[in-house]
Design a protein around this motif. Sequence first.
Motif, PDB file in Angstrom:
ATOM      1  N   THR A  54     -39.738 -32.091  97.387  1.00  0.00           N
ATOM      2  CA  THR A  54     -40.895 -32.254  98.268  1.00  0.00           C
ATOM      3  C   THR A  54     -40.478 -32.017  99.716  1.00  0.00           C
ATOM      4  O   THR A  54     -39.311 -32.177 100.078  1.00  0.00           O
ATOM      5  CB  THR A  54     -41.505 -33.662  98.113  1.00  0.00           C
ATOM      6  OG1 THR A  54     -42.649 -33.788  98.960  1.00  0.00           O
ATOM      7  CG2 THR A  54     -40.506 -34.751  98.464  1.00  0.00           C
ATOM      8  N   ILE A  55     -41.450 -31.625 100.546  1.00  0.00           N
ATOM      9  CA  ILE A  55     -41.200 -31.254 101.943  1.00  0.00           C
ATOM     10  C   ILE A  55     -42.096 -32.091 102.850  1.00  0.00           C
ATOM     11  O   ILE A  55     -43.240 -32.404 102.495  1.00  0.00           O
ATOM     12  CB  ILE A  55     -41.490 -29.754 102.151  1.00  0.00           C
ATOM     13  CG1 ILE A  55     -40.425 -28.912 101.448  1.00  0.00           C
ATOM     14  CG2 ILE A  55     -41.541 -29.382 103.628  1.00  0.00           C
ATOM     15  CD1 ILE A  55     -40.819 -27.473 101.310  1.00  0.00           C
ATOM     16  N   ARG A  56     -41.548 -32.477 103.999  1.00  0.00           N
ATOM     17  CA  ARG A  56     -42.356 -33.050 105.077  1.00  0.00           C
ATOM     18  C   ARG A  56     -42.313 -32.088 106.253  1.00  0.00           C
ATOM     19  O   ARG A  56     -41.247 -31.567 106.593  1.00  0.00           O
ATOM     20  CB  ARG A  56     -41.807 -34.395 105.560  1.00  0.00           C
ATOM     21  CG  ARG A  56     -41.498 -35.423 104.496  1.00  0.00           C
ATOM     22  CD  ARG A  56     -42.738 -35.989 103.814  1.00  0.00           C
ATOM     23  NE  ARG A  56     -42.364 -37.125 102.977  1.00  0.00           N
ATOM     24  CZ  ARG A  56     -41.840 -37.018 101.759  1.00  0.00           C
ATOM     25  NH1 ARG A  56     -41.594 -35.808 101.256  1.00  0.00           N
ATOM     26  NH2 ARG A  56     -41.561 -38.102 101.048  1.00  0.00           N
ATOM     27  N   LYS A  71     -47.287 -33.816 107.528  1.00  0.00           N
ATOM     28  CA  LYS A  71     -47.821 -33.702 106.169  1.00  0.00           C
ATOM     29  C   LYS A  71     -46.691 -33.654 105.143  1.00  0.00           C
ATOM     30  O   LYS A  71     -45.565 -33.268 105.457  1.00  0.00           O
ATOM     31  CB  LYS A  71     -48.651 -32.416 106.023  1.00  0.00           C
ATOM     32  CG  LYS A  71     -49.806 -32.272 106.990  1.00  0.00           C
ATOM     33  CD  LYS A  71     -50.504 -30.931 106.802  1.00  0.00           C
ATOM     34  CE  LYS A  71     -51.664 -30.753 107.764  1.00  0.00           C
ATOM     35  NZ  LYS A  71     -52.357 -29.446 107.561  1.00  0.00           N
ATOM     36  N   ARG A  72     -47.038 -34.022 103.920  1.00  0.00           N
ATOM     37  CA  ARG A  72     -46.170 -33.829 102.760  1.00  0.00           C
ATOM     38  C   ARG A  72     -46.682 -32.606 102.005  1.00  0.00           C
ATOM     39  O   ARG A  72     -47.879 -32.487 101.743  1.00  0.00           O
ATOM     40  CB  ARG A  72     -46.197 -35.073 101.879  1.00  0.00           C
ATOM     41  CG  ARG A  72     -45.417 -34.933 100.587  1.00  0.00           C
ATOM     42  CD  ARG A  72     -45.404 -36.246  99.828  1.00  0.00           C
ATOM     43  NE  ARG A  72     -44.827 -36.086  98.493  1.00  0.00           N
ATOM     44  CZ  ARG A  72     -44.087 -37.000  97.887  1.00  0.00           C
ATOM     45  NH1 ARG A  72     -43.848 -38.152  98.492  1.00  0.00           N
ATOM     46  NH2 ARG A  72     -43.613 -36.793  96.682  1.00  0.00           N
ATOM     47  N   THR A 132     -42.877 -28.290  97.285  1.00  0.00           N
ATOM     48  CA  THR A 132     -41.838 -27.304  97.597  1.00  0.00           C
ATOM     49  C   THR A 132     -42.299 -25.879  97.317  1.00  0.00           C
ATOM     50  O   THR A 132     -41.891 -24.945  98.022  1.00  0.00           O
ATOM     51  CB  THR A 132     -40.572 -27.611  96.775  1.00  0.00           C
ATOM     52  OG1 THR A 132     -40.212 -28.973  97.000  1.00  0.00           O
ATOM     53  CG2 THR A 132     -39.412 -26.726  97.194  1.00  0.00           C
ATOM     54  N   LEU A 140     -34.356 -40.951 101.796  1.00  0.00           N
ATOM     55  CA  LEU A 140     -35.329 -41.045 100.698  1.00  0.00           C
ATOM     56  C   LEU A 140     -34.631 -40.960  99.346  1.00  0.00           C
ATOM     57  O   LEU A 140     -33.601 -40.294  99.198  1.00  0.00           O
ATOM     58  CB  LEU A 140     -36.362 -39.925 100.813  1.00  0.00           C
ATOM     59  CG  LEU A 140     -37.273 -39.959 102.050  1.00  0.00           C
ATOM     60  CD1 LEU A 140     -38.202 -38.755 102.040  1.00  0.00           C
ATOM     61  CD2 LEU A 140     -38.078 -41.258 102.101  1.00  0.00           C
ATOM     62  N   THR A 183     -36.011 -39.622  96.564  1.00  0.00           N
ATOM     63  CA  THR A 183     -36.293 -38.302  96.005  1.00  0.00           C
ATOM     64  C   THR A 183     -35.711 -37.222  96.917  1.00  0.00           C
ATOM     65  O   THR A 183     -35.925 -37.268  98.136  1.00  0.00           O
ATOM     66  CB  THR A 183     -37.811 -38.087  95.891  1.00  0.00           C
ATOM     67  OG1 THR A 183     -38.374 -39.126  95.098  1.00  0.00           O
ATOM     68  CG2 THR A 183     -38.122 -36.735  95.254  1.00  0.00           C
ATOM     69  N   SER A 232     -35.555 -34.530  99.293  1.00  0.00           N
ATOM     70  CA  SER A 232     -36.662 -34.054 100.119  1.00  0.00           C
ATOM     71  C   SER A 232     -36.117 -33.312 101.326  1.00  0.00           C
ATOM     72  O   SER A 232     -34.962 -33.496 101.721  1.00  0.00           O
ATOM     73  CB  SER A 232     -37.531 -35.230 100.592  1.00  0.00           C
ATOM     74  OG  SER A 232     -38.008 -35.984  99.497  1.00  0.00           O
ATOM     75  N   LEU A 277     -37.085 -31.987 105.433  1.00  0.00           N
ATOM     76  CA  LEU A 277     -37.917 -32.122 106.624  1.00  0.00           C
ATOM     77  C   LEU A 277     -37.921 -30.796 107.369  1.00  0.00           C
ATOM     78  O   LEU A 277     -36.867 -30.184 107.562  1.00  0.00           O
ATOM     79  CB  LEU A 277     -37.356 -33.224 107.522  1.00  0.00           C
ATOM     80  CG  LEU A 277     -38.037 -33.416 108.886  1.00  0.00           C
ATOM     81  CD1 LEU A 277     -39.452 -33.944 108.716  1.00  0.00           C
ATOM     82  CD2 LEU A 277     -37.216 -34.356 109.762  1.00  0.00           C
TER      83      LEU A 277
END
Length: 444
Positions: free
Chosen positions: A13-15, A28-29, A32, A88, A90, A92, A94
């Motif tokens: 996942t990406i922020r 935002k989240r 990927t 985190l 998970t 992830s 940024l």
Amino acid sequence: MHNWLRKNPSVRTIRVAAADLNGVPRGKRIPTRFADKVAVEGTRFPFSVLNLDIWGEDIDDSPLVFDSGDRDGVLKPTERGFMPMPWLETPSALLPIWMFHEDGRPYEGDPRHALRAVLDRFKARGLTPVCAVELEFFLIDDSGRKLQVPISERSGKRRKGAETLSIRALDQFDQFFTDLYDACEEMDIPADTAISEAGLGQFEINMMHCDDALRAADDAWLFKMLVRGLARRHGFAASFMAKPYEDYAGSGLHTHFSVIDSEGNNVFDNGGPEGTDMMRHAVAGCLEAMAGSALIFAPHANSFDRMVPGSHAPTGVSWAYENRTSSIRIPSGSHKARRIEHRVSGGDVNPYLMLAAVLGSAINGIEDGKEPAAPITGNAYAADLPQIPHTWETAIDAFEIDAAVARIFTPELIQNLVLTKRQELHYMKELSRAEQVEIYLDTV
């Protein structure tokens, strides 16, 4: 950017995040699989999102909200690219971003662009600031009604005394600091020396000096995010708020800077301890803008609890050689490293606005060629000096009208910040100190 993600296939996942005026990450989240799109095209959210109050609420009188239809800005990746988020569970990533108008113009209410504009003034004169910041923070057990030092991960005991430069205090949280340095390595944050400080569970980590002030501000912003997140993984809190404990010194964020010319020469170095004319001009600029920019250095209600006489936080406008009671200190040591230390900021600042104010005031002085008053000697707290605003309200008023500040920041950013702080001032008056601490603990 894309290569980093391909080399890190475990990222799920990406922020995407930008700093608002309080330095709070807003964004935002994103799954990927949409990473390529956001890396190329950026993302969108309202201009007003970079101008929220400390609770994350719209500013009531802001022209960015209803008067303009709450329009979107375009947020594009900064030069930093993707990086891991080791705090985190998970895997992830940024992606730091900053805001532009639809036609590609920088959005002047974005604090990162405020710093970029100051650096453009240095660049126009063939100059480049070299910066390093020192970040103080507290490790805190906030699980009960009263804040206290966390139980040591090694001894299972709670050390309740202040332990300045104590190796034992560092070793009590060895696993946290080991994980923190590993995480800084992963995120390419140049964390250097760690020491224990005078407060309960208080520590300081210095960043290596950097000839890219935007990157230095990025590092400070990302470091604050990392420390707060990683502490939670270890079962306690970390906070950069200015003064969580009434009876102990607060946390500062001191900035050291020199300036180099196009050939890499330190323009503050005259071969001796005095420094050059240009160094004194920079000092004069810093002193002239200090009262007006106090809101940048002490942006919150709690900030002013730190700024009291005898507390290792400056209260008067002054400069000195090798004197930590002054607001501007010229450190001793090799003349080749002659530099200015700006000591006013608390740990709760927005690093982008803080560096913009420090370097912007310095370039004001360099452009004007002004001479500062004579350096002080002895205890600055006992001297008859012009004073830095000692209340939040007077700092807000001074920032709004100060001529030196108007040369550093755009009218839009000044207006946005003043409206934000007046709204926060209004609502903070309704809260007890304990309630204020609860709000600031994790946000600043």
